[in-house]
Design an enzyme around this catalytic site. Structure first.
Site, PDB file in Angstrom:
ATOM      1  N   GLY A  79       0.792  -1.227   0.000  1.00  0.00           N
ATOM      2  CA  GLY A  79       0.000   0.000   0.000  1.00  0.00           C
ATOM      3  C   GLY A  79       0.822   1.272   0.000  1.00  0.00           C
TER       4      GLY A  79
ATOM      5  N   CYS B  15     -28.465  -8.963 -14.836  1.00  0.00           N
ATOM      6  CA  CYS B  15     -27.961  -8.692 -16.192  1.00  0.00           C
ATOM      7  C   CYS B  15     -29.017  -9.124 -17.207  1.00  0.00           C
ATOM      8  CB  CYS B  15     -26.659  -9.456 -16.433  1.00  0.00           C
ATOM      9  SG  CYS B  15     -26.095  -9.396 -18.147  1.00  0.00           S
TER      10      CYS B  15
ATOM     11  N   CYS C  22     -27.307 -12.267 -19.374  1.00  0.00           N
ATOM     12  CA  CYS C  22     -26.958 -13.566 -18.778  1.00  0.00           C
ATOM     13  C   CYS C  22     -27.705 -13.825 -17.473  1.00  0.00           C
ATOM     14  CB  CYS C  22     -25.448 -13.671 -18.557  1.00  0.00           C
ATOM     15  SG  CYS C  22     -24.870 -12.733 -17.110  1.00  0.00           S
TER      16      CYS C  22
ATOM     17  N   CYS D  42     -23.803  -6.940 -17.713  1.00  0.00           N
ATOM     18  CA  CYS D  42     -22.526  -7.064 -17.005  1.00  0.00           C
ATOM     19  C   CYS D  42     -21.507  -6.125 -17.645  1.00  0.00           C
ATOM     20  CB  CYS D  42     -21.974  -8.483 -17.121  1.00  0.00           C
ATOM     21  SG  CYS D  42     -22.988  -9.750 -16.378  1.00  0.00           S
TER      22      CYS D  42
ATOM     23  N   CYS E 240     -19.880 -12.257 -18.616  1.00  0.00           N
ATOM     24  CA  CYS E 240     -21.205 -12.362 -19.225  1.00  0.00           C
ATOM     25  C   CYS E 240     -21.207 -13.437 -20.330  1.00  0.00           C
ATOM     26  CB  CYS E 240     -21.602 -11.005 -19.805  1.00  0.00           C
ATOM     27  SG  CYS E 240     -23.373 -10.826 -20.069  1.00  0.00           S
TER      28      CYS E 240
HETATM   29 ZN   LIG Z   1     -24.208 -10.688 -17.911  1.00  0.00          ZN
END
Ligand SMILES: [Zn+2]
Lengths: 258, 296
Positions: B29, B238, B241, B263, B269
């Site tokens: 970090g 989505c 999908c 997506c 997807c």
């Molecule tokens: Zn999707």
């Protein structure tokens, strides 16, 4: 350094080129005590405040702070992170110009809550309650909690700075001309507030002022400085009512004549 | 591209970047300065990410490049082609098949695994740059782990908006020590960084900083106990999908206000649809009519 002193300085000297800003200064502060450092501009009082608070290093000499668990810390040799932690927990600093300390683009509540968050407070509701409480303590309408400081008067700004500083209950607060630049009536109210808060929470204060009246009202003990040296020190009443040093006599009489 | 070194950058520059990466991995970090090179690439390619990728690519790597989750944007295609030409590495759009993934603005939905490296393009590495303009001061705050100011920003959001109003580049604490900007990924992706088995590298070209999150490192989004971090996504499935757990983009489907949530991770997807998952607006892959053509 006595068993109970909170802060002690021994043999502190500092020069800026040919100018001797501090010469062999000793100072002691006990828990809950208000110590005023008075003198004219150029007397070294602000330089001494900066050295006592670790903001400036002395040429020679040392400053010690005693932690709540009795440990003695050398303010000028301790690691920077530890000093910074001290400044945001045990200590506080109130500037003459509150804009130097406040975040002008952050609400009053955010300004007061910052030290709590820096210490790890992660409960929004608790932070807000503490901020509201400290606005009330410093006589600011808690309805202003979400207002920006730029909408505040000079006196309110100074009180907000005090709320922001005291919210974490510091043991020691350094104040640099906290009522400077304010109207006389606003000054009187602020001095009253500082006196009652300091007494209620048992806060030790090192207060720098050019104004003898401020020392008289707030300080248990007073140190008089001239040309980088402490010329007189003692209980405030004694020093101001029965000054021994010619310079102190001059300072006191100039107030009487003012 | 004859006349160029492997992966375009000269070996000395790559060594310098690798040294910065090693330091970054050793201090999770923490931002490490590096001598960022001028690369003759169009603006928006993210030269920081490209330099990191160039420094770590080996001949056996398989590279995936995504921009906003998609493999087929102009940026993603150009960068993939750049490395295919200059390093002759294999490329893929499959998250699971890639060894190195260079990304802008997303973390793939498919969980990354041990041995993979994800390289983020970073425009602004300093998480407090909007709050504290002085670089000297922010460096001091990092050195002292003094992050009250970042929490003041979150406090201010809640006081003004009723909630924390950061939806991208949501600040995180890495390994309980350093405050880090995760780059402009949606806050939705932040939890994926936590204990990720893959190595995460961040390159900021303009700001000349590299930082890293080693595998299996704690990454926590800042929040308050009573206002916990919330990885928001659009409350839809989505359209193509049917996924109810992926980050969604809203796309217009025609010029009469028709819209569709799909997506943002195109590989995720497509993989789901290839497996036979169908959303409300979708048609199984390979069927007459095909999938709805989304116009971005
Ligand atoms: Zn999707």
């Amino acid at each position: 350094m006595s068993e109970t002193t909170l802060l002690s300085a021994r043999g502190v000297s500092l020069s800026f080129g040919a100018i001797q800003a501090l010469v062999g200064v000793d100072a002691d502060l006990w828990p809950g005590e208000v110590l005023a450092i008075v003198g004219e501009s150029g007397s070294g009082k602000t330089t001494l405040l900066n050295v006592l608070s670790g903001r400036a290093a002395p040429g020679t000499g040392a400053v010690w702070y005693r932690t709540p668990d009795g440990q003695l810390l050398d303010v000028h040799t301790m690691p920077a992170p530890a000093l910074r932690r001290l400044h945001r927990s045990d200590w506080g600093f109130v500037h003459q110009d509150p804009r130097q300390n406040l975040r002008m683009g952050v609400t009053a509540g955010g300004n007061v809550g910052e030290r709590l968050m820096a210490q790890g407070s992660r409960h929004y509701g608790h932070i807000r309650d503490a901020a509201r409480d400290w606005l009330v303590q410093t006589e600011i309408d808690p309805k202003r909690i979400d207002d920006l400081p730029r909408t505040f008067s000079g006196g309110m700004l100074q009180r907000l700075q005090i709320a922001r500083t005291l919210v974490t209950h510091p043991r020691l607060v350094f104040m640099d001309e906290p009522t400077g630049g304010l109207d006389v009536s606003v000054q009187a109210r602020l001095l009253d507030l500082i006196r009652s808060l300091v007494a209620r929470f048992g806060i030790a204060v090192v207060l720098v002022t050019h104004d003898i009246a401020v020392a008289r009202l707030l300080a248990h003990r007073t140190m008089v400085m001239q040309g980088g040296r402490v010329v007189e020190t003692g209980l405030t009443d004694q020093v101001l009512d029965d000054p021994q040093h010619a310079y102190t006599q001059l300072l006191v009489s100039s107030v009487l004549n003012a | 591209m004859k006349g160029y070194n492997f992966a375009y950058l000269d070996e000395q520059t790559k060594r310098m970047i690798r040294r910065a990466i090693l330091k970054a991995v050793a201090i999770p970090g923490h931002q490490i300065p590096f001598g960022s090179r001028e690369i003759p690439l169009p603006y928006g390619w993210g030269t920081g990410g490209i330099q990191v990728t160039a420094a770590i690519l080996g001949a056996d790597d398989r590279l995936k490049v995504i921009d906003q989750g998609a493999d087929d944007t102009t940026n993603a295609v150009s960068i993939r082609r750049f490395f295919a030409r200059t390093a002759d590495v294999a490329t893929t759009t499959k998250t699971a098949d890639a060894t190195v993934i260079q990304t802008r603005h997303r973390i793939p939905e498919t969980a990354l695994r041990d041995g993979q490296i994800i390289v983020y393009q970073v425009p602004q590495p300093e998480p407090m740059y909007r709050l504290e303009p002085s670089r000297v001061e922010t460096r001091r705050m990092h050195a002292l782990a003094d992050y009250g100011l970042m929490h003041v920003k979150l406090y201010e959001d809640i006081a003004r908006l009723g909630h924390i109003g950061i939806s991208y580049d949501y600040p995180v604490m890495v390994n309980a020590r350093y405050l880090m900007a995760p780059s402009p990924i949606p806050a939705f992706d932040n939890p994926k960084m936590h204990m990720m088995p893959a190595l995460q590298l961040f390159g900021a070209g303009r700001e000349k900083r590299i930082y890293a999150v080693p595998p299996y490192t704690e990454v926590r989004s800042l929040d308050f106990v009573d206002h916990p971090f919330h990885p928001a996504r659009a409350p839809h499935a989505c359209g193509l999908c049917g996924a109810g757990d992926s980050y969604l983009d809203e796309v217009l489907t025609d010029d009469r206000g028709g819209r569709l949530f799909v997506c943002s991770d195109t590989d995720y997807c497509e993989t789901r649809r290839a497996d036979g998952q169908v959303g409300a607006e979708g048609v199984p892959v390979g069927m007459p009519g095909g999938a709805v053509e989304a116009t971005q």
